[in-house]
Design a protein around this motif. Structure first.
Motif, PDB file in Angstrom:
ATOM      1  N   THR A   4      -1.106  12.448  -2.237  1.00  0.00           N
ATOM      2  CA  THR A   4       0.500  11.529  -2.430  1.00  0.00           C
ATOM      3  C   THR A   4       0.214  10.755  -2.032  1.00  0.00           C
ATOM      4  N   THR A   5       0.258  10.731   0.068  1.00  0.00           N
ATOM      5  CA  THR A   5       0.817  10.109   0.362  1.00  0.00           C
ATOM      6  C   THR A   5      -0.633   9.082   0.745  1.00  0.00           C
ATOM      7  N   ILE A   6      -1.489   9.049   0.079  1.00  0.00           N
ATOM      8  CA  ILE A   6      -2.681   8.242   0.148  1.00  0.00           C
ATOM      9  C   ILE A   6      -2.108   7.389  -0.729  1.00  0.00           C
ATOM     10  N   VAL A   7      -2.207   7.484  -1.779  1.00  0.00           N
ATOM     11  CA  VAL A   7      -1.767   6.461  -3.293  1.00  0.00           C
ATOM     12  C   VAL A   7      -0.599   6.155  -2.446  1.00  0.00           C
ATOM     13  N   ILE A   8       0.196   6.572  -1.538  1.00  0.00           N
ATOM     14  CA  ILE A   8       1.732   6.210  -1.716  1.00  0.00           C
ATOM     15  C   ILE A   8       1.825   4.650  -0.477  1.00  0.00           C
ATOM     16  N   ILE A   9       0.684   5.022   0.662  1.00  0.00           N
ATOM     17  CA  ILE A   9      -0.008   4.279   1.179  1.00  0.00           C
ATOM     18  C   ILE A   9      -0.511   3.048   0.712  1.00  0.00           C
ATOM     19  N   VAL A  10      -1.465   3.097  -0.054  1.00  0.00           N
ATOM     20  CA  VAL A  10      -1.855   1.951  -0.310  1.00  0.00           C
ATOM     21  C   VAL A  10      -1.239   1.362  -1.541  1.00  0.00           C
ATOM     22  N   ALA A  11      -0.452   1.680  -2.180  1.00  0.00           N
ATOM     23  CA  ALA A  11       0.380   1.323  -2.964  1.00  0.00           C
ATOM     24  C   ALA A  11       2.010   0.226  -1.558  1.00  0.00           C
ATOM     25  N   LEU A  12       1.851   0.261  -0.445  1.00  0.00           N
ATOM     26  CA  LEU A  12       2.969   0.241   0.208  1.00  0.00           C
ATOM     27  C   LEU A  12       2.185  -1.087   0.786  1.00  0.00           C
ATOM     28  N   ILE A  13       0.665  -0.822   1.242  1.00  0.00           N
ATOM     29  CA  ILE A  13      -0.052  -1.936   0.896  1.00  0.00           C
ATOM     30  C   ILE A  13      -0.385  -2.983   0.238  1.00  0.00           C
ATOM     31  N   LEU A  14      -0.782  -2.999  -0.335  1.00  0.00           N
ATOM     32  CA  LEU A  14      -0.545  -3.577  -2.098  1.00  0.00           C
ATOM     33  C   LEU A  14       0.187  -4.124  -2.238  1.00  0.00           C
ATOM     34  N   LEU A  15       1.699  -3.806  -1.713  1.00  0.00           N
ATOM     35  CA  LEU A  15       3.260  -4.690  -2.255  1.00  0.00           C
ATOM     36  C   LEU A  15       3.267  -6.117  -0.858  1.00  0.00           C
ATOM     37  N   ALA A  16       2.999  -4.929   0.477  1.00  0.00           N
ATOM     38  CA  ALA A  16       2.950  -5.886   1.666  1.00  0.00           C
ATOM     39  C   ALA A  16       1.879  -7.650   1.353  1.00  0.00           C
ATOM     40  N   LEU A  17       0.693  -6.629   0.638  1.00  0.00           N
ATOM     41  CA  LEU A  17      -0.236  -8.057   0.583  1.00  0.00           C
ATOM     42  C   LEU A  17      -0.029  -9.357  -0.565  1.00  0.00           C
ATOM     43  N   ILE A  18       0.793  -8.563  -1.527  1.00  0.00           N
ATOM     44  CA  ILE A  18       1.187  -9.426  -2.613  1.00  0.00           C
ATOM     45  C   ILE A  18       2.514 -10.101  -2.241  1.00  0.00           C
ATOM     46  N   ASN A  19       3.328  -9.748  -1.207  1.00  0.00           N
ATOM     47  CA  ASN A  19       4.404 -10.704  -1.233  1.00  0.00           C
ATOM     48  C   ASN A  19       4.045 -10.809  -0.057  1.00  0.00           C
ATOM     49  N   GLY A  20       3.187 -11.378   1.120  1.00  0.00           N
ATOM     50  CA  GLY A  20       3.191 -12.333   1.902  1.00  0.00           C
ATOM     51  C   GLY A  20       4.300 -12.165   2.755  1.00  0.00           C
TER      52      GLY A  20
END
Length: 44
Positions: free
Chosen positions: A28-44
């Motif tokens: 669950t922690t890994i999924v949350i971290i990956v989701a946060l990274i993807l959000l950061a990359l998408i929103n730039g």
């Protein structure tokens, strides 16, 4: 009361439950971290 002797109880089920909980927590922690990274990359 019965005499308690340390280390005689069978804790196999507790160990399985704890191992399952830790696996769930790590995944669950890994999924949350990956989701946060993807959000950061998408929103730039």
């Amino acid at each position: 009361m019965a005499d308690h002797k340390h280390g005689e109880m069978d804790i196999t089920e507790q160990e399985k439950t704890f191992a399952g909980f830790m696996t769930f927590t790590v995944r669950t922690t890994i999924v949350i971290i990956v989701a946060l990274i993807l959000l950061a990359l998408i929103n730039g």
